[in-house]
Motif scaffolding. Structure first.
Motif, PDB file in Angstrom:
ATOM      1  N   GLU A 261       0.904   2.936  -6.847  1.00 19.04           N
ATOM      2  CA  GLU A 261       1.620   2.538  -5.606  1.00 19.04           C
ATOM      3  C   GLU A 261       1.758   0.935  -5.396  1.00 19.04           C
ATOM      4  O   GLU A 261       2.655   0.531  -5.412  1.00 19.04           O
ATOM      5  CB  GLU A 261       1.005   2.981  -4.465  1.00 19.04           C
TER       6      GLU A 261
ATOM      7  N   LEU B 105       9.497  -3.084  -6.424  1.00 21.99           N
ATOM      8  CA  LEU B 105      10.583  -2.862  -5.309  1.00 21.99           C
ATOM      9  C   LEU B 105      10.706  -4.232  -4.550  1.00 21.99           C
ATOM     10  O   LEU B 105      11.683  -4.708  -4.085  1.00 21.99           O
ATOM     11  CB  LEU B 105      10.294  -1.645  -4.487  1.00 21.99           C
TER      12      LEU B 105
ATOM     13  N   MET C 169      21.199  -7.735  -0.487  1.00 20.57           N
ATOM     14  CA  MET C 169      20.033  -7.583   0.363  1.00 20.57           C
ATOM     15  C   MET C 169      19.335  -8.588   1.061  1.00 20.57           C
ATOM     16  O   MET C 169      19.167  -8.693   2.334  1.00 20.57           O
ATOM     17  CB  MET C 169      18.724  -6.627  -0.358  1.00 20.57           C
TER      18      MET C 169
ATOM     19  N   HIS D 220      14.553   4.967  -5.404  1.00 23.99           N
ATOM     20  CA  HIS D 220      13.937   4.385  -4.218  1.00 23.99           C
ATOM     21  C   HIS D 220      14.868   3.727  -3.182  1.00 23.99           C
ATOM     22  O   HIS D 220      15.584   2.703  -3.622  1.00 23.99           O
ATOM     23  CB  HIS D 220      12.912   3.308  -4.517  1.00 23.99           C
TER      24      HIS D 220
ATOM     25  N   ILE E 174      15.261   1.278  -0.280  1.00 24.19           N
ATOM     26  CA  ILE E 174      14.383   0.350   0.594  1.00 24.19           C
ATOM     27  C   ILE E 174      15.284  -0.467   1.280  1.00 24.19           C
ATOM     28  O   ILE E 174      16.539  -0.581   1.280  1.00 24.19           O
ATOM     29  CB  ILE E 174      13.788  -0.726  -0.511  1.00 24.19           C
TER      30      ILE E 174
ATOM     31  N   HIS F 239      10.685  -2.681   3.663  1.00 21.66           N
ATOM     32  CA  HIS F 239      11.042  -1.573   4.280  1.00 21.66           C
ATOM     33  C   HIS F 239      10.911  -0.412   3.255  1.00 21.66           C
ATOM     34  O   HIS F 239      12.197  -0.465   2.292  1.00 21.66           O
ATOM     35  CB  HIS F 239      11.888  -1.255   5.317  1.00 21.66           C
ATOM     36  N   LEU F 240      10.230   0.617   3.187  1.00 25.75           N
ATOM     37  CA  LEU F 240      10.220   1.603   1.962  1.00 25.75           C
ATOM     38  C   LEU F 240       9.339   2.941   2.405  1.00 25.75           C
ATOM     39  O   LEU F 240       8.825   2.689   3.557  1.00 25.75           O
ATOM     40  CB  LEU F 240       9.726   1.203   0.842  1.00 25.75           C
TER      41      LEU F 240
ATOM     42  N   GLN G 166       6.994   5.819   2.268  1.00 26.56           N
ATOM     43  CA  GLN G 166       5.447   6.115   1.582  1.00 26.56           C
ATOM     44  C   GLN G 166       5.263   7.577   2.305  1.00 26.56           C
ATOM     45  O   GLN G 166       4.987   7.945   3.386  1.00 26.56           O
ATOM     46  CB  GLN G 166       4.529   5.163   2.389  1.00 26.56           C
TER      47      GLN G 166
ATOM     48  N   ARG H 166       7.977   5.685   7.030  1.00 29.39           N
ATOM     49  CA  ARG H 166       8.843   4.456   6.535  1.00 29.39           C
ATOM     50  C   ARG H 166       7.728   3.553   7.057  1.00 29.39           C
ATOM     51  O   ARG H 166       7.528   3.312   8.144  1.00 29.39           O
ATOM     52  CB  ARG H 166      10.062   4.325   7.434  1.00 29.39           C
ATOM     53  N   ILE H 167       7.496   2.636   6.059  1.00 29.09           N
ATOM     54  CA  ILE H 167       6.573   1.669   6.237  1.00 29.09           C
ATOM     55  C   ILE H 167       7.059   0.171   5.951  1.00 29.09           C
ATOM     56  O   ILE H 167       8.320   0.117   5.292  1.00 29.09           O
ATOM     57  CB  ILE H 167       5.288   1.733   5.314  1.00 29.09           C
ATOM     58  N   GLU H 168       6.539  -0.941   6.601  1.00 32.56           N
ATOM     59  CA  GLU H 168       6.888  -2.133   6.271  1.00 32.56           C
ATOM     60  C   GLU H 168       5.696  -2.974   5.593  1.00 32.56           C
ATOM     61  O   GLU H 168       4.489  -2.766   6.080  1.00 32.56           O
ATOM     62  CB  GLU H 168       7.178  -2.877   7.474  1.00 32.56           C
ATOM     63  N   ILE H 169       6.230  -3.858   4.718  1.00 30.18           N
ATOM     64  CA  ILE H 169       5.067  -4.608   3.795  1.00 30.18           C
ATOM     65  C   ILE H 169       5.683  -6.163   3.908  1.00 30.18           C
ATOM     66  O   ILE H 169       6.857  -6.399   3.551  1.00 30.18           O
ATOM     67  CB  ILE H 169       4.856  -4.190   2.467  1.00 30.18           C
TER      68      ILE H 169
END
Lengths: 506, 171
Positions: free
Chosen positions: A470, A477, A487, B12, B14, B26-27, B29, B33-36
């Motif tokens: 992961e 990504l 983007m 994917h 995103i 934003h993707l 999981q 929907r999560i943010e990193i």
């Protein structure tokens, strides 16, 4: 090796210009030695190879054409015309293409040009597996139990049936594993022979076959030999080439982890003896199949390659001999000038063939642009490559792009250096087998030196694509998003305020 | 705005947004929907410093049209940007079966049919060679050969259209 070069005086040689009739990494590698010797180097090229290292190194390059790019490199008439055009007194054929073509060798010699290789008669004898085998057997060296079609075509099937299973069918004119088939069931022998015959006919224009005892889990061990035109022959120790896929080598090393001093001496002396019996001239390789039955080691003569091998660099790395320079000296008529006891080896060398292929998809070839070519550097690292950034990997040629050659004081040091080098090596734009090679060299069996030619088939997990973690997925990504213009533009247009509030989506 | 990337045959979805420092990815999981927090800055000699959730990696990358190639921790990955329109078109694609494509790069050995020929499902259309092995390409359906794109000896890349069948008549 460079110190050795400076001791070679080429002023009395019958040629000062050498034409390389090849492409890719090997053309570049041969040209480097030609230039280091103070000779002029020329190369033929198909337009598909315009952006390759060989053209940058060569003093002169002559374009050749063909219905396909490969056909151009097989066109003897064009290559001879190119040799005359550049005033070449010698032609080095590299490996593959015309390197073991007796007619080409003869045409070159008849044109008054030195062929950097054996005599046409030696190619005819040693290049033909069946004739070579008969010759070796007659000279008193070990060959595997077999049935040869040419001996008596009418009884071929009958004689093949009389051999103990499993059997290996090979085209008499074969090479590179093409057309070879393993037969484990007696009732499949006849149909497999027919299939092998049609493949042999198609690839080599020659449907003649032979069948021999198939050694289970065999190792492929070969010996480098050098012979001059004055009857002197030496060996330069062995190479272990057991890690193969589809009968093609991927990793080669020297010394072989399978041999002790006694066996090493035995197999190397056998190879030198075979070359001596043939009065062999040039660098050559005597290949053996090596196995164990009942706890006893056994090896049989497999074939002779009358040319420079792909994997010759590992021998160079442990012996300090530049094999291309030796080939050129021999072609110039010089004596070897050293005896067997003068050849010493130290350390361990491993070669990794970098292929444009997808290991997880059955080693199928891949194509793509060479956007970035990152070559590792460091102690004990040698890179023989044939691609440059801005070029492309196409389906026109063999998928081998480069060879990473690693030297270490011992096998373990070489392996550790290889792991680091393969981690740094990257081709961006076209998938290669580097990650697969790292998995391979870290496999317990490889670490133990316990491999055989069926090793990869027996361990498909090495070729399989590992599960993506992961964390890695997120990194990929993130990179994809951050390098994507739409983007990034879209994100940059959004006021910071919104972003700061969080939980913003779409 | 959602965007799609293809990696190892998986898609994917995103999104990217601006954070106070750097960006937010934003993707999905699982069902969430999560943010990193993420950032990417230029390093030395064409390499880049990637920061994902505080973890720093030195990576190499190259862009080629919609493809991005990333060298991360000894492996090279290829991701392909999926245009929204193209994704839509592929979802409603009915034309796929009209094109017979190469499953791997190679060269054409022989063609067993001619343009205008009526062919049956499973009938040999052509023989291609890849990895020094021959593969027979058969017709995916009954139909008529509209065009043959290559002649024997020519080479092609993976997914190249080898033969086009005439579109099936509407029922």
């Amino acid at each position: 090796m460079s110190s050795h070069m400076t001791t070679i005086d080429t002023s009395s040689w019958p040629f000062d210009t050498v034409l390389v009739a090849n492409r890719g990494e090997i053309a570049a590698r041969i040209l480097r030695t030609i230039k280091a010797l103070g000779l002029k180097g020329a190369v033929v090229y198909h337009s598909a190879d315009r952006k390759t290292p060989a053209l940058a190194i060569a003093d002169q390059a002559v374009e050749i054409t063909g219905e396909t790019p490969v056909a151009a490199y097989l066109d003897a008439a064009q290559i001879l015309a190119a040799a005359r055009q550049v005033g070449a007194g010698a032609i080095h054929p590299g490996y593959g293409f015309l390197s073991e073509n007796a007619d080409f060798c003869r045409a070159v010699t008849d044109a008054g040009i030195a062929f950097v290789g054996p005599t046409p008669e030696q190619i005819e004898l040693m290049g033909d597996k069946v004739r070579a085998r008969a010759f070796v057997e007659k000279a008193g060296f070990p060959v595997a139990p077999s049935a040869i079609e040419d001996d008596d075509p009418a009884t071929f099937l009958e004689r093949a049936r009389a051999l103990p299973l499993p059997l290996l069918i090979k085209p008499a004119a074969g090479g590179g594993g093409k057309g070879m088939r393993v037969v484990r069931e007696a009732d499949q022998l006849e149909s497999e022979i027919e299939r092998a015959r049609s493949e042999g006919q198609r690839y080599f224009g020659d449907g003649r076959l032979y069948v021999e005892k198939f050694i289970e889990n065999p190792r492929h061990i070969e010996v480098q030999v050098l012979g001059d035109a004055h009857g002197n022959v030496v060996h330069l120790f062995e190479r272990e080439c057991s890690v193969q896929r589809r009968f093609q080598k991927i990793v080669e090393e020297t010394p072989s982890p399978a041999l002790d001093e006694k066996l090493r001496n035995e197999i190397c002396e056998t190879a030198a003896g075979i070359a001596r019996s043939a009065g062999y001239r040039n660098a050559g390789t005597v290949e053996f199949i090596f196995g164990e039955s009942g706890g006893e080691a056994e090896f049989y003569f497999l074939e002779t390659n009358t040319r420079l091998q792909v994997e010759h660099p590992v021998t160079e790395e442990i012996t300090g001999k530049d094999l291309v320079a030796e080939q050129l000296r021999i072609a110039a008529g010089e004596k070897l000038g050293y005896e067997q006891q003068d050849i010493t080896a130290s350390g361990h060398a491993i070669e990794f063939r970098i292929y444009a292929e997808d290991a997880a998809a059955g080693f199928t070839p891949t194509t793509g642009p060479v956007l970035r070519w990152k070559v590792p550097t460091g102690e004990g690292i040698r890179m023989d490559d044939g691609i440059v950034e801005g070029g492309a990997v196409t389906a026109a040629f063999d998928p081998m792009l480069a060879k990473l050659v690693i030297r270490g004081a011992d096998r373990e040091e070489a392996r550790a250096r290889a792991d680091a080098a393969l981690r740094d090596l990257a081709l961006l734009g076209c998938k290669t087998n580097t990650a697969f090679l790292r998995r391979l060299l870290n496999h317990p069996a490889f670490i133990a030196g316990d491999v055989h030619t069926g090793f990869l088939d027996a361990n498909p997990d090495i070729a399989a694509e590992p599960e993506l973690s992961e964390a890695t997925l997120h990194k990929l990504l993130a990179t994809a998003a951050l390098t994507n213009r739409p983007m990034r533009d879209n994100a940059d247009l959004t006021p910071d305020l919104h972003a700061a509030i969080g939980h913003w989506n779409n | 705005m959602q965007h799609g990337f293809k990696l190892l045959d998986a898609e994917h979805d995103i999104g990217l947004s601006r954070a106070r420092e750097g960006y937010r990815l934003h993707l999905n999981q699982g069902d969430e929907r999560i943010e990193i927090p993420v950032s990417l800055i230029q390093g030395e000699e064409g390499d880049w410093v990637l920061n994902v959730n505080g973890e720093v990696d030195h990576i190499s990358l190259a862009l080629d049209g919609d493809d991005v190639f990333i060298h991360l921790d000894g492996e090279v990955y290829q991701l392909t940007f999926e245009h929204a329109l193209q994704r839509l078109a592929e979802m409603s694609a009915g034309a796929a079966a009209d094109n017979v494509k190469a499953t791997m790069p190679g060269s054409l050995v022989s063609v067993a049919v001619a343009e205008g020929d009526h062919v049956k499902t499973g009938q040999t259309l052509l023989v291609m060679e890849s990895m020094k092995m021959e593969t027979t390409i058969v017709s995916p359906r009954d139909g008529v050969v509209q065009s043959i794109q290559f002649t024997p000896g020519q080479t092609f890349d993976k997914d190249a259209v080898l033969i086009t069948l005439e579109p099936e008549a509407e029922e």
